[in-house]
Design an enzyme around this catalytic site. Sequence first.
Site, PDB file in Angstrom:
ATOM      1  N   TYR A   1     -15.219   8.843  14.581  1.00 10.72           N
ATOM      2  CA  TYR A   1     -13.684  10.019  14.474  1.00 10.72           C
ATOM      3  C   TYR A   1     -14.180  11.866  13.908  1.00 10.72           C
ATOM      4  CZ  TYR A   1     -13.498   6.925  10.571  1.00 10.72           C
ATOM      5  OH  TYR A   1     -13.276   6.483   9.177  1.00 10.72           O
TER       6      TYR A   1
ATOM      7  N   GLU B   1       4.020   1.444  -1.045  1.00 10.24           N
ATOM      8  CA  GLU B   1       5.077   1.871  -2.681  1.00 10.24           C
ATOM      9  C   GLU B   1       3.764   2.364  -3.585  1.00 10.24           C
ATOM     10  OE1 GLU B   1       7.249  -1.671  -0.718  1.00 10.24           O
ATOM     11  OE2 GLU B   1       5.624  -0.390  -0.234  1.00 10.24           O
ATOM     12  N   PHE B   2       2.501   2.172  -2.924  1.00 11.24           N
ATOM     13  CA  PHE B   2       1.746   2.317  -4.112  1.00 11.24           C
ATOM     14  C   PHE B   2       0.974   3.765  -4.021  1.00 11.24           C
ATOM     15  CE2 PHE B   2      -1.061   2.093  -7.115  1.00 11.24           C
ATOM     16  CZ  PHE B   2      -2.726   2.318  -6.610  1.00 11.24           C
TER      17      PHE B   2
ATOM     18  N   CYS C   1      11.295 -35.398  -0.364  1.00 17.76           N
ATOM     19  CA  CYS C   1      11.833 -36.776  -0.539  1.00 17.76           C
ATOM     20  C   CYS C   1      11.535 -37.911  -0.736  1.00 17.76           C
ATOM     21  CB  CYS C   1      11.439 -37.119   1.665  1.00 17.76           C
ATOM     22  SG  CYS C   1      11.096 -38.505   2.000  1.00 17.76           S
TER      23      CYS C   1
ATOM     24  N   LYS D   1      -6.148  16.613  12.609  1.00 16.74           N
ATOM     25  CA  LYS D   1      -7.408  17.265  12.032  1.00 16.74           C
ATOM     26  C   LYS D   1      -7.159  19.200  13.069  1.00 16.74           C
ATOM     27  CE  LYS D   1     -10.015  13.459  11.656  1.00 16.74           C
ATOM     28  NZ  LYS D   1     -10.885  12.570  12.614  1.00 16.74           N
TER      29      LYS D   1
ATOM     30  N   ASP E   1       0.753  -1.109   0.029  1.00 14.73           N
ATOM     31  CA  ASP E   1      -0.096  -0.466  -0.173  1.00 14.73           C
ATOM     32  C   ASP E   1       0.816   1.389   0.269  1.00 14.73           C
ATOM     33  OD1 ASP E   1      -2.392  -0.889   2.260  1.00 14.73           O
ATOM     34  OD2 ASP E   1      -1.902  -1.550  -0.194  1.00 14.73           O
TER      35      ASP E   1
ATOM     36  N   CYS F   1      16.271 -36.022   4.414  1.00 17.80           N
ATOM     37  CA  CYS F   1      14.892 -35.967   5.478  1.00 17.80           C
ATOM     38  C   CYS F   1      14.914 -35.847   6.640  1.00 17.80           C
ATOM     39  CB  CYS F   1      14.296 -37.086   4.795  1.00 17.80           C
ATOM     40  SG  CYS F   1      12.455 -36.713   5.238  1.00 17.80           S
TER      41      CYS F   1
ATOM     42  N   ARG G   1     -18.530   3.495   2.764  1.00 13.84           N
ATOM     43  CA  ARG G   1     -18.091   4.381   1.962  1.00 13.84           C
ATOM     44  C   ARG G   1     -18.579   4.109   0.848  1.00 13.84           C
ATOM     45  NH1 ARG G   1     -13.382   5.624  -0.734  1.00 13.84           N
ATOM     46  NH2 ARG G   1     -13.251   7.811  -0.922  1.00 13.84           N
TER      47      ARG G   1
ATOM     48  N   LYS H   1       0.665   7.843   7.575  1.00 13.97           N
ATOM     49  CA  LYS H   1       1.277   6.613   7.354  1.00 13.97           C
ATOM     50  C   LYS H   1       2.009   6.151   8.046  1.00 13.97           C
ATOM     51  CE  LYS H   1      -1.990   4.565   5.144  1.00 13.97           C
ATOM     52  NZ  LYS H   1      -2.133   4.984   3.659  1.00 13.97           N
TER      53      LYS H   1
ATOM     54  N   CYS I   1       7.482 -42.079   4.906  1.00 16.62           N
ATOM     55  CA  CYS I   1       7.943 -40.890   5.482  1.00 16.62           C
ATOM     56  C   CYS I   1       7.043 -40.474   6.410  1.00 16.62           C
ATOM     57  CB  CYS I   1       8.222 -40.248   4.521  1.00 16.62           C
ATOM     58  SG  CYS I   1       9.119 -38.856   5.429  1.00 16.62           S
TER      59      CYS I   1
ATOM     60  N   GLU J   1     -14.608   3.809  11.872  1.00 14.49           N
ATOM     61  CA  GLU J   1     -14.629   2.454  11.129  1.00 14.49           C
ATOM     62  C   GLU J   1     -15.382   1.518  12.137  1.00 14.49           C
ATOM     63  OE1 GLU J   1     -12.272   4.142   8.447  1.00 14.49           O
ATOM     64  OE2 GLU J   1     -11.532   2.235   7.886  1.00 14.49           O
TER      65      GLU J   1
ATOM     66  N   SER K   1     -11.634  10.802   1.169  1.00 12.75           N
ATOM     67  CA  SER K   1     -10.304  10.489   1.342  1.00 12.75           C
ATOM     68  C   SER K   1      -9.624  11.335   2.671  1.00 12.75           C
ATOM     69  CB  SER K   1      -9.596   9.446   1.184  1.00 12.75           C
ATOM     70  OG  SER K   1      -8.798  10.393  -0.401  1.00 12.75           O
ATOM     71  N   LEU K   2      -8.397  10.682   2.657  1.00  8.18           N
ATOM     72  CA  LEU K   2      -7.129  11.846   3.313  1.00  8.18           C
ATOM     73  C   LEU K   2      -5.964  12.099   2.924  1.00  8.18           C
ATOM     74  CD1 LEU K   2      -8.025  10.529   7.136  1.00  8.18           C
ATOM     75  CD2 LEU K   2      -8.228  12.741   6.262  1.00  8.18           C
TER      76      LEU K   2
ATOM     77  N   CYS L   1      12.764 -38.923   7.943  1.00  8.31           N
ATOM     78  CA  CYS L   1      12.445 -39.962   7.488  1.00  8.31           C
ATOM     79  C   CYS L   1      14.133 -40.775   6.990  1.00  8.31           C
ATOM     80  CB  CYS L   1      11.981 -40.842   6.563  1.00  8.31           C
ATOM     81  SG  CYS L   1      12.173 -40.451   4.571  1.00  8.31           S
TER      82      CYS L   1
ATOM     83  N   LYS M   1      -5.189   6.189  13.047  1.00  5.02           N
ATOM     84  CA  LYS M   1      -5.856   5.681  12.084  1.00  5.02           C
ATOM     85  C   LYS M   1      -6.256   4.711  11.851  1.00  5.02           C
ATOM     86  CE  LYS M   1      -5.705   6.528   7.307  1.00  5.02           C
ATOM     87  NZ  LYS M   1      -6.297   5.428   6.085  1.00  5.02           N
TER      88      LYS M   1
ATOM     89  N   ASP N   1      -7.957   0.634  10.321  1.00  5.13           N
ATOM     90  CA  ASP N   1      -7.435   0.288   9.769  1.00  5.13           C
ATOM     91  C   ASP N   1      -8.576  -1.020   9.034  1.00  5.13           C
ATOM     92  OD1 ASP N   1      -5.753  -0.288   7.420  1.00  5.13           O
ATOM     93  OD2 ASP N   1      -4.506  -2.060   8.021  1.00  5.13           O
TER      94      ASP N   1
ATOM     95  N   GLU O   1      -5.015  11.501  16.375  1.00  5.29           N
ATOM     96  CA  GLU O   1      -5.921  10.575  16.646  1.00  5.29           C
ATOM     97  C   GLU O   1      -5.291   9.498  15.738  1.00  5.29           C
ATOM     98  OE1 GLU O   1      -9.861  11.390  14.618  1.00  5.29           O
ATOM     99  OE2 GLU O   1      -9.657  12.976  15.751  1.00  5.29           O
TER     100      GLU O   1
HETATM  101  S1  IVH Z   1     -11.638  11.344   9.329  1.00  2.00           S
HETATM  102  C1  IVH Z   1     -12.807  14.125   5.915  1.00  2.00           C
HETATM  103  N1  IVH Z   1     -10.050   9.687  10.668  1.00  2.00           N
HETATM  104  O1  IVH Z   1      -8.953   6.925   6.563  1.00  2.00           O
HETATM  105  C2  IVH Z   1     -12.206  13.643   6.734  1.00  2.00           C
HETATM  106  N2  IVH Z   1     -10.722   8.874   8.566  1.00  2.00           N
HETATM  107  O2  IVH Z   1      -7.815   7.061   4.372  1.00  2.00           O
HETATM  108  C3  IVH Z   1     -12.582  11.949   7.114  1.00  2.00           C
HETATM  109  N3  IVH Z   1      -9.847   6.409   8.963  1.00  2.00           N
HETATM  110  O3  IVH Z   1     -11.748   7.382   5.025  1.00  2.00           O
HETATM  111  C4  IVH Z   1     -12.006  11.207   7.328  1.00  2.00           C
HETATM  112  N4  IVH Z   1      -9.556   6.396  11.769  1.00  2.00           N
HETATM  113  O4  IVH Z   1     -12.105   5.443   6.155  1.00  2.00           O
HETATM  114  C5  IVH Z   1     -11.036  10.175   9.780  1.00  2.00           C
HETATM  115  N5  IVH Z   1      -9.061   8.827  12.916  1.00  2.00           N
HETATM  116  C6  IVH Z   1     -10.123   8.883  11.563  1.00  2.00           C
HETATM  117  C7  IVH Z   1      -9.616   7.628  10.346  1.00  2.00           C
HETATM  118  C8  IVH Z   1      -9.965   7.820   9.456  1.00  2.00           C
HETATM  119  C9  IVH Z   1      -9.546   6.201   9.842  1.00  2.00           C
HETATM  120  C10 IVH Z   1      -9.897   6.452   7.648  1.00  2.00           C
HETATM  121  C11 IVH Z   1     -11.173   6.355   6.892  1.00  2.00           C
HETATM  122  C12 IVH Z   1     -11.146   7.782   5.365  1.00  2.00           C
HETATM  123  C13 IVH Z   1      -9.759   7.113   5.608  1.00  2.00           C
HETATM  124  C14 IVH Z   1      -9.065   8.209   4.913  1.00  2.00           C
END
Ligand code: IVH
Length: 669
Positions: free
Chosen positions: A223, A33-34, A422, A286, A31, A404, A134, A310, A428, A171, A80-81, A407, A113, A115, A111
């Site tokens: 969150y 590297e991507f 083997c 935040k 993830d 082996c 989502r 991350k 065996c 989450e 997303s973030l 045996c 994150k 998974d 806070e």
């Molecule tokens: S805030 C507008 N807080 O991460 C911002 N997201 O990469 C709303 N996630 O879609 C997201 N922990 O599924 C927020 N403490 C956290 C989080 C969190 C996990 C997930 C969430 C989001 C994704 C974004």
Amino acid sequence: MNPKERVEELRREIERHNHSYYVENSPTIGDREFDMLMKELEELERAHPELDDELSPTHRVGSDLTSGFEQVAHIYPMLSLGNTYSVDEVDGWVSRVKSSLPGEDVSIVGEMKFDGSGISLIYEHGRLVRAVTRGDGVQGDVVTANVKTIRSIPLQLHGEGWPDLFEIRGEIVMPWASFERLNAEREFNEEPLFANPRNAASGTLKLQNPAEVSRRGLDAYFYYLLGENLPCDTHYGNMMAAKSWGFKVSDAMRKMETIEEVDEYIKYWDTARRELPVATDGLVFKVNNLRQQLNLGFTAKSPRWAVAYKFAPERALTRLRFVSFDVGRMGIITPVANLEPVLLSGTIVKRASLHNEDIMRTLDIHEHDMLYVEKGGEIIPKITGVDVASREEGSKAVGFVSHCPACGTPLVRVEGEAAWVCPNKWGCRPQIVGRVEHFVGRRAMNIDGIGSEKADALVSIGIIESYGDLYNLTEDELMRIPRLADKGARRIIDGIRASLTVPYDRVVYALSIPGVGETTAKKIARATGDIDTLMAWSREELEAIEDVGPHIAEAIVDFFANETNRKNIEKLRAAGVQLSLPEVGSEGRSDVLGGKSFVISGVFSRHSRDEYKELIERNGGKNVSSISKKTDYVLAGENMGPAKLEKATKLGVPIIDEEEFLRMLNVEC
Ligand code: IVH
């Protein structure tokens, strides 16, 4: 390389990884590297708007939409973030935020994150009315019935001060303890394992069976509170209010004023997160004040007032105790590093595979070396390197065994392959036990009550010498297995009797012919029709079967040339095991599907995928592997691949679920 060339190269590479991930279900990159590749591409596109292309992967939005669930639009899109990977990058974000709000005090909330799988809950008058995944960020699947089974989610709020209507986001996670229990069960049942708690959580959330969801032990952390008339004008204040209404809000949430505090928070959680009961993949920062959040606003994809940090993939350094060598049912020897126990991504690791001699030699492992163990998205940890600097003076390189370990027979190396084998197939023990275990497995003869321990006991006590002997077992003999009660013995005998109805193709699979997996076994069974034909066929005849190359053909001929194998077949025949395909037109066959073609996708709850394939064929339908205009139906289970869903929708191919399919066959569901 000029920017244009690099952009094109990145787009090609990213799409290649996307294909491996979404279409082939086999990720070719981590993830992190991507994300790095995506980030580089986004930056280049931002710097060179003239290179923008609406087909660039940066314009794609990930989607988890599944057929079979009602879909609704989110009231506020689920964005997303932005990701960062270093303390410096987070500091840069804090400085930018501060300079965008000149002269103002800015508090930052840190806070976890989590998974798992993002969820949006809607509450009206203090009652949970809807839970939505989502999805593609704009609309998601309604999974209220499943979410209601999660005990930590309040269905009716406690306390006071909640707005009449609001949304809360969080989450859905599968705690490590539930994850391990679930995978242990799946392993026992020979079902595919979940690679990580995130996949397990999102897979579970999409089950059509709330009772099963409830059993799997999901949890949820919250969150983000959204709506009008929120109780407080800060994020932290709102989350504390949510906590008082009964939501699970992480105790790790902290309000901070300075960059130093932020850096310390990162440093602390970089390691302390390992002690948490759930998987986390980073931290989120935040801006606390909601008015300031509003001023900072959003980019097209993510808020400017929040950023994710991350964690680096988890890696541990631990000492090698010794290298052992496992013997598989086909006699293949696998080197395994036995380690001083070490905590890695929430589980204790004691063993890691070294795969084969070539990989072991490349790593150049010496006795008592300190080894790096990593656990990517995968379940089985791997050794990724050696800390050569800490090597003990004079310690010897660890070599591969020549005999082996079980045996003592000299090992042979198959030409052109990395594996040592083997050759003592019938003398065996781990090979014999492994074959019995495979024979009784769910996807083979599905004999209940015999796991690896009992298979081992049956062979070591000398009650059986091979799987063929299972059919002559008596209850009295079984009672010689330590700690096996009457009930256990009865269950095994019943399971053995029930296996007499297992169809011929699964019997072919159960035999443990080298190279013959489930799919090949089916093709062999269909081509030969019965075991006597299979045993009589020459190498050339066998090679004409689809999927059977010269190696497998030779393995089949060798297998049936062996006297013990032939004796085993006679034992199976005497017991009444199915050694031929059923007569066409016999029971259970029909033509109700009248040549219609089906593509199967996803995971099913009423029957296995293979059973559905068989049902299709037995009822006059055809199985095809990819969707085209000519496909008549897509039979979709849980977690149907998004690419397939998109293609079926685009071509107008009807998508049916298992209930609809069983109704087509007139089967009670
Ligand atoms: S805030 C507008 N807080 O991460 C911002 N997201 O990469 C709303 N996630 O879609 C997201 N922990 O599924 C927020 N403490 C956290 C989080 C969190 C996990 C997930 C969430 C989001 C994704 C974004």
